[in-house]
Design a protein around this motif. Sequence first.
Motif, PDB file in Angstrom:
ATOM      1  N   GLY A   1     -25.007 -67.512   2.924  1.00  0.00           N
ATOM      2  CA  GLY A   1     -23.757 -67.274   2.069  1.00  0.00           C
ATOM      3  C   GLY A   1     -22.596 -66.863   3.267  1.00  0.00           C
ATOM      4  N   VAL A   2     -21.823 -65.966   2.854  1.00  0.00           N
ATOM      5  CA  VAL A   2     -20.685 -65.555   3.591  1.00  0.00           C
ATOM      6  C   VAL A   2     -20.591 -64.085   3.617  1.00  0.00           C
ATOM      7  CG1 VAL A   2     -19.261 -67.720   3.271  1.00  0.00           C
ATOM      8  CG2 VAL A   2     -19.078 -65.848   1.866  1.00  0.00           C
ATOM      9  N   VAL A   3     -20.179 -63.447   4.866  1.00  0.00           N
ATOM     10  CA  VAL A   3     -20.125 -62.165   5.295  1.00  0.00           C
ATOM     11  C   VAL A   3     -18.442 -61.953   5.557  1.00  0.00           C
ATOM     12  CG1 VAL A   3     -20.904 -60.193   6.364  1.00  0.00           C
ATOM     13  CG2 VAL A   3     -22.416 -61.872   5.632  1.00  0.00           C
ATOM     14  N   LEU A   4     -17.975 -60.962   5.045  1.00  0.00           N
ATOM     15  CA  LEU A   4     -16.570 -60.797   5.368  1.00  0.00           C
ATOM     16  C   LEU A   4     -16.503 -60.316   7.007  1.00  0.00           C
ATOM     17  CD1 LEU A   4     -15.188 -58.759   2.529  1.00  0.00           C
ATOM     18  CD2 LEU A   4     -14.256 -61.073   3.358  1.00  0.00           C
ATOM     19  N   THR A   5     -15.553 -60.642   7.614  1.00  0.00           N
ATOM     20  CA  THR A   5     -15.154 -60.209   8.852  1.00  0.00           C
ATOM     21  C   THR A   5     -14.342 -59.097   8.805  1.00  0.00           C
ATOM     22  OG1 THR A   5     -13.138 -61.469   9.147  1.00  0.00           O
ATOM     23  CG2 THR A   5     -14.976 -62.494   9.924  1.00  0.00           C
ATOM     24  N   HIS A   6     -14.029 -58.322   9.879  1.00  0.00           N
ATOM     25  CA  HIS A   6     -13.199 -57.117   9.829  1.00  0.00           C
ATOM     26  C   HIS A   6     -11.803 -57.450   9.274  1.00  0.00           C
ATOM     27  CE1 HIS A   6     -11.655 -53.122  11.026  1.00  0.00           C
ATOM     28  NE2 HIS A   6     -10.503 -53.677  11.645  1.00  0.00           N
ATOM     29  N   ALA A   7     -11.282 -58.379   9.730  1.00  0.00           N
ATOM     30  CA  ALA A   7      -9.737 -58.952   9.001  1.00  0.00           C
ATOM     31  C   ALA A   7     -10.138 -59.120   7.571  1.00  0.00           C
ATOM     32  CB  ALA A   7      -9.337 -60.005   9.821  1.00  0.00           C
ATOM     33  N   GLY A   8     -11.149 -59.872   7.235  1.00  0.00           N
ATOM     34  CA  GLY A   8     -11.575 -60.142   5.837  1.00  0.00           C
ATOM     35  C   GLY A   8     -11.734 -59.092   4.958  1.00  0.00           C
ATOM     36  N   GLU A   9     -12.392 -57.876   5.474  1.00  0.00           N
ATOM     37  CA  GLU A   9     -12.500 -56.568   4.779  1.00  0.00           C
ATOM     38  C   GLU A   9     -11.271 -55.883   4.583  1.00  0.00           C
ATOM     39  OE1 GLU A   9     -14.647 -54.428   2.729  1.00  0.00           O
ATOM     40  OE2 GLU A   9     -15.850 -55.522   4.070  1.00  0.00           O
ATOM     41  N   ARG A  10     -10.494 -56.049   5.596  1.00  0.00           N
ATOM     42  CA  ARG A  10      -9.070 -55.294   5.420  1.00  0.00           C
ATOM     43  C   ARG A  10      -8.349 -56.127   4.378  1.00  0.00           C
ATOM     44  NH1 ARG A  10      -4.430 -54.365   9.818  1.00  0.00           N
ATOM     45  NH2 ARG A  10      -2.836 -53.337   8.540  1.00  0.00           N
ATOM     46  N   LEU A  11      -8.282 -57.315   4.477  1.00  0.00           N
ATOM     47  CA  LEU A  11      -7.587 -58.320   3.466  1.00  0.00           C
ATOM     48  C   LEU A  11      -8.100 -58.062   1.876  1.00  0.00           C
ATOM     49  CD1 LEU A  11      -5.408 -60.351   2.940  1.00  0.00           C
ATOM     50  CD2 LEU A  11      -7.050 -62.029   3.050  1.00  0.00           C
ATOM     51  N   LYS A  12      -9.249 -57.749   1.823  1.00  0.00           N
ATOM     52  CA  LYS A  12     -10.004 -57.683   0.596  1.00  0.00           C
ATOM     53  C   LYS A  12      -9.699 -56.429  -0.055  1.00  0.00           C
ATOM     54  CE  LYS A  12     -14.448 -57.115  -1.875  1.00  0.00           C
ATOM     55  NZ  LYS A  12     -14.173 -55.729  -2.177  1.00  0.00           N
ATOM     56  N   ASN A  13      -9.651 -55.400   0.752  1.00  0.00           N
ATOM     57  CA  ASN A  13      -9.348 -53.951   0.092  1.00  0.00           C
ATOM     58  C   ASN A  13      -7.761 -53.926  -0.218  1.00  0.00           C
ATOM     59  OD1 ASN A  13     -11.684 -53.132   0.543  1.00  0.00           O
ATOM     60  ND2 ASN A  13     -11.514 -52.199   2.607  1.00  0.00           N
ATOM     61  N   ASP A  14      -6.899 -54.524   0.787  1.00  0.00           N
ATOM     62  CA  ASP A  14      -5.331 -54.579   0.453  1.00  0.00           C
ATOM     63  C   ASP A  14      -5.077 -55.314  -0.757  1.00  0.00           C
ATOM     64  OD1 ASP A  14      -5.225 -52.635   2.464  1.00  0.00           O
ATOM     65  OD2 ASP A  14      -4.450 -54.198   3.912  1.00  0.00           O
ATOM     66  N   ALA A  15      -5.721 -56.501  -0.977  1.00  0.00           N
ATOM     67  CA  ALA A  15      -5.389 -57.394  -1.847  1.00  0.00           C
ATOM     68  C   ALA A  15      -5.845 -57.028  -3.032  1.00  0.00           C
ATOM     69  CB  ALA A  15      -6.105 -58.777  -1.537  1.00  0.00           C
ATOM     70  N   SER A  16      -7.039 -56.291  -3.215  1.00  0.00           N
ATOM     71  CA  SER A  16      -7.502 -55.844  -4.432  1.00  0.00           C
ATOM     72  C   SER A  16      -6.572 -54.773  -4.891  1.00  0.00           C
ATOM     73  CB  SER A  16      -8.908 -55.230  -4.181  1.00  0.00           C
ATOM     74  OG  SER A  16     -10.034 -56.141  -3.914  1.00  0.00           O
ATOM     75  N   GLU A  17      -6.049 -53.699  -4.137  1.00  0.00           N
ATOM     76  CA  GLU A  17      -5.156 -52.643  -4.636  1.00  0.00           C
ATOM     77  C   GLU A  17      -4.241 -53.219  -4.977  1.00  0.00           C
ATOM     78  OE1 GLU A  17      -3.304 -48.633  -2.804  1.00  0.00           O
ATOM     79  OE2 GLU A  17      -4.845 -49.615  -1.442  1.00  0.00           O
ATOM     80  N   LEU A  18      -3.660 -54.210  -4.453  1.00  0.00           N
ATOM     81  CA  LEU A  18      -2.271 -54.932  -4.806  1.00  0.00           C
ATOM     82  C   LEU A  18      -2.349 -55.539  -6.157  1.00  0.00           C
ATOM     83  CD1 LEU A  18       0.783 -56.035  -4.097  1.00  0.00           C
ATOM     84  CD2 LEU A  18      -0.570 -57.943  -3.133  1.00  0.00           C
ATOM     85  N   ILE A  19      -3.593 -56.374  -6.402  1.00  0.00           N
ATOM     86  CA  ILE A  19      -3.444 -57.008  -7.618  1.00  0.00           C
ATOM     87  C   ILE A  19      -3.880 -56.135  -8.693  1.00  0.00           C
ATOM     88  CG2 ILE A  19      -5.182 -58.586  -8.901  1.00  0.00           C
ATOM     89  CD1 ILE A  19      -5.425 -60.286  -6.213  1.00  0.00           C
ATOM     90  N   GLU A  20      -4.605 -55.173  -8.372  1.00  0.00           N
ATOM     91  CA  GLU A  20      -4.870 -54.084  -9.459  1.00  0.00           C
ATOM     92  C   GLU A  20      -3.593 -53.369 -10.006  1.00  0.00           C
ATOM     93  OE1 GLU A  20      -7.195 -51.638 -12.009  1.00  0.00           O
ATOM     94  OE2 GLU A  20      -7.978 -53.162 -10.444  1.00  0.00           O
ATOM     95  N   LYS A  21      -2.563 -53.141  -9.093  1.00  0.00           N
ATOM     96  CA  LYS A  21      -1.421 -52.307  -9.545  1.00  0.00           C
ATOM     97  C   LYS A  21      -0.607 -53.395 -10.045  1.00  0.00           C
ATOM     98  CE  LYS A  21      -1.488 -48.840  -5.829  1.00  0.00           C
ATOM     99  NZ  LYS A  21      -0.803 -48.392  -4.479  1.00  0.00           N
ATOM    100  N   LEU A  22      -0.602 -54.689  -9.777  1.00  0.00           N
ATOM    101  CA  LEU A  22       0.385 -55.693 -10.371  1.00  0.00           C
ATOM    102  C   LEU A  22      -0.138 -55.790 -11.756  1.00  0.00           C
ATOM    103  CD1 LEU A  22       2.901 -57.504 -10.030  1.00  0.00           C
ATOM    104  CD2 LEU A  22       1.056 -59.170  -8.975  1.00  0.00           C
ATOM    105  N   SER A  23      -1.431 -56.077 -11.826  1.00  0.00           N
ATOM    106  CA  SER A  23      -1.922 -56.223 -13.285  1.00  0.00           C
ATOM    107  C   SER A  23      -1.563 -55.286 -14.050  1.00  0.00           C
ATOM    108  CB  SER A  23      -3.204 -56.354 -13.281  1.00  0.00           C
ATOM    109  OG  SER A  23      -3.743 -57.669 -12.208  1.00  0.00           O
ATOM    110  N   SER A  24      -1.790 -53.985 -13.670  1.00  0.00           N
ATOM    111  CA  SER A  24      -1.485 -52.798 -14.499  1.00  0.00           C
ATOM    112  C   SER A  24       0.069 -53.008 -15.002  1.00  0.00           C
ATOM    113  CB  SER A  24      -1.879 -51.714 -13.799  1.00  0.00           C
ATOM    114  OG  SER A  24      -1.509 -50.370 -14.583  1.00  0.00           O
TER     115      SER A  24
END
Length: 309
Positions: free
Chosen positions: A55-78
């Motif tokens: 499958g696929v595994v996150l790079t360091h940049a991918g891990e950072r984007l996932k964390n930041d994007a998840s927090e952004l989407i969570e706050k926006l959805s709320s």
Amino acid sequence: MIELRELRNFIRVAELGSISAAAVYLHMAQPGLSRQIRLLETRLGTDLFVRNGRGVVLTHAGERLKNDASELIEKLSSSIADIQNNIDTPSGEVRLGILPNLGAKFYADILTKAKQRYPLVKIIMFEGYSHDIVGWLKRKVIHAGLVYEPGNYPEMRPDFTFVERAVLASKEGLSSPCKRVSFSQVVELPLIVPSELGLTRHKIDQAARLAGKSIRCEMEVDSYAVTAQLAMAGNGYAVFPRSFIWHEVEQGFLQAVEICDPEIQYSLSLLVGAGTAQRLALSRVAGLIKETVADYRDRGRWGGNFSHS
């Protein structure tokens, strides 16, 4: 310009570790999702995933984007959900981690009440054991989850904790009718116990050490469902939280008495993920779960009380 839809799809690929699995979940064609991920990487100028045979595994940049994007989407959805509903009517999606041993009826009652009271809230349940649920919380796959022994996860925030007393369960009960049985009596009985890796076995062994006793192990079974069946068939005695077997007790298939001197206790908590916004929908669903636990306690199905510490 990067769209929210692209970020949501990227997060789903990251959570599942597979573009093909994410495509199925998102009802997309795999080639289309692959192109979307490659385009996102091109726009950002870096690889977000390392591809391998599994499958696929996150790079360091991918891990950072996932964390930041998840927090952004969570706050926006709320924020959107609260504005759209004037902060009065809960709506949106609540993803819950649930434990298998609390029984289908308990979860069905929660979903039925939620549908009646909060028709705009969509609840998705993910079944697993405590360590699975904590992992999902950390990866933000779920918003909240029920786990045992919350003290093992100090980084997580409990919404509530219910402390339940263990019972000794068997087909016929004890020779002399009683509401409680001392642990010194329990260890003399032929017990059906989990392996040494199990939570209940750990608690039994700990109580035995405190009492200076050794348990009489009749069978070793790492399945609460199988253990209950063996106890109902008269193959021995078993230790459970009452919440695991209340239905069998109500139906008369098992007899159960509380264990004392010392008591064996289980702590059940609803944990909320770190950084998870306490949206109105999540707050209402958490309250409904606590209400259902209290109802089961008041009806004698579960034995214990909420912790106020």
